[in-house]
Design a protein around this motif. Structure first.
Motif, PDB file in Angstrom:
ATOM      1  N   TYR A   1       7.721  65.229  -1.436  1.00 24.51           N
ATOM      2  CA  TYR A   1       7.522  65.768  -2.774  1.00 24.51           C
ATOM      3  C   TYR A   1       7.948  67.228  -2.910  1.00 24.51           C
ATOM      4  CZ  TYR A   1       5.492  65.688  -7.414  1.00 24.51           C
ATOM      5  OH  TYR A   1       5.331  65.726  -8.770  1.00 24.51           O
ATOM      6  N   ALA A   2       8.279  67.880  -1.825  1.00 22.06           N
ATOM      7  CA  ALA A   2       8.711  69.279  -1.920  1.00 22.06           C
ATOM      8  C   ALA A   2      10.006  69.404  -2.728  1.00 22.06           C
ATOM      9  CB  ALA A   2       8.914  69.870  -0.531  1.00 22.06           C
TER      10      ALA A   2
ATOM     11  N   ASP B   1       2.748  70.822   0.162  1.00 23.79           N
ATOM     12  CA  ASP B   1       3.256  70.762  -1.209  1.00 23.79           C
ATOM     13  C   ASP B   1       2.394  71.599  -2.146  1.00 23.79           C
ATOM     14  OD1 ASP B   1       5.269  68.986  -0.393  1.00 23.79           O
ATOM     15  OD2 ASP B   1       3.983  67.249  -0.747  1.00 23.79           O
TER      16      ASP B   1
ATOM     17  N   ASP C   1      10.980  68.464   4.998  1.00 22.29           N
ATOM     18  CA  ASP C   1      10.131  67.510   4.283  1.00 22.29           C
ATOM     19  C   ASP C   1      10.690  66.091   4.378  1.00 22.29           C
ATOM     20  OD1 ASP C   1       7.768  67.055   2.877  1.00 22.29           O
ATOM     21  OD2 ASP C   1       8.763  67.155   0.937  1.00 22.29           O
TER      22      ASP C   1
END
Length: 183
Positions: free
Chosen positions: A166-167, A110, A52
């Motif tokens: 955002y993971a 996500d 990510d």
């Protein structure tokens, strides 16, 4: 020989002792199994975080690996299967995630990760997962935008240089509440 006969007589009079030993052995093997699942979740989470940060994408194989661990977790908890209201939260989060993904607020990878997270954590932790993910996501977005993305080491590996990976906040929630719920 007499000594063994006395032990056998004792167990025949108190068969619950044998049942308790079996229960302890079963609980012990379940705890070992959960430990292996936690290690698997952490290793997969590190892989997802790296992907990510560097590519802003989460490979489907990583989703599949986490989902496999999720199913192992679900099937190791007898009361979860068949409880329809417990699955409402994960599917509600999937629907919200799809809407956010279609508005380009959240990536679909996500969204899938959040759905899987909701499958893995114990139902009593759902609200905490949402709060922690949103809070950590906000803090992470600020940190990433104004500090972390400016670090030369991160700049070197960050191939996309736009958006927020955002993971990481989702994985923090996953690891935190999977551990809390299963301890």
């Amino acid at each position: 020989m007499e000594h063994h006969g006395h032990e056998d007589h004792c167990f025949r009079q108190h068969p619950e002792v044998i049942v308790n030993f079996r229960h302890i052995a079963f609980d012990s093997s379940r705890a070992i199994f959960k430990t292996y699942m936690f290690i698997a979740i952490i290793i997969i989470s590190l892989y997802i975080s790296l992907k990510d940060i560097t590519e802003r994408r989460i490979p489907n194989v990583a989703h599949f690996m986490i989902l496999t661990v999720a199913y192992c977790y679900i099937f190791s908890h007898p009361g979860i299967i068949g409880a329809g209201q417990i699955l409402i939260w994960p599917f509600a989060m999937l629907l919200v995630g799809i809407i956010l993904s279609s508005c380009n607020i959240l990536g679909f990878g996500d969204t899938k990760l959040l759905f899987i997270t909701m499958l893995v954590v114990p139902p009593e932790q759902y609200v905490n997962v949402i709060y922690l993910t949103v809070f950590m996501g906000g803090v992470w977005a600020i940190l990433w935008t104004y500090a972390l993305s400016k670090i030369s080491l991160i700049k070197r590996y960050d191939k996309v240089r736009s958006g927020v990976p955002y993971a990481i906040p989702i994985l923090i929630s996953l690891c935190t509440y999977t551990f809390i719920g299963a301890v």
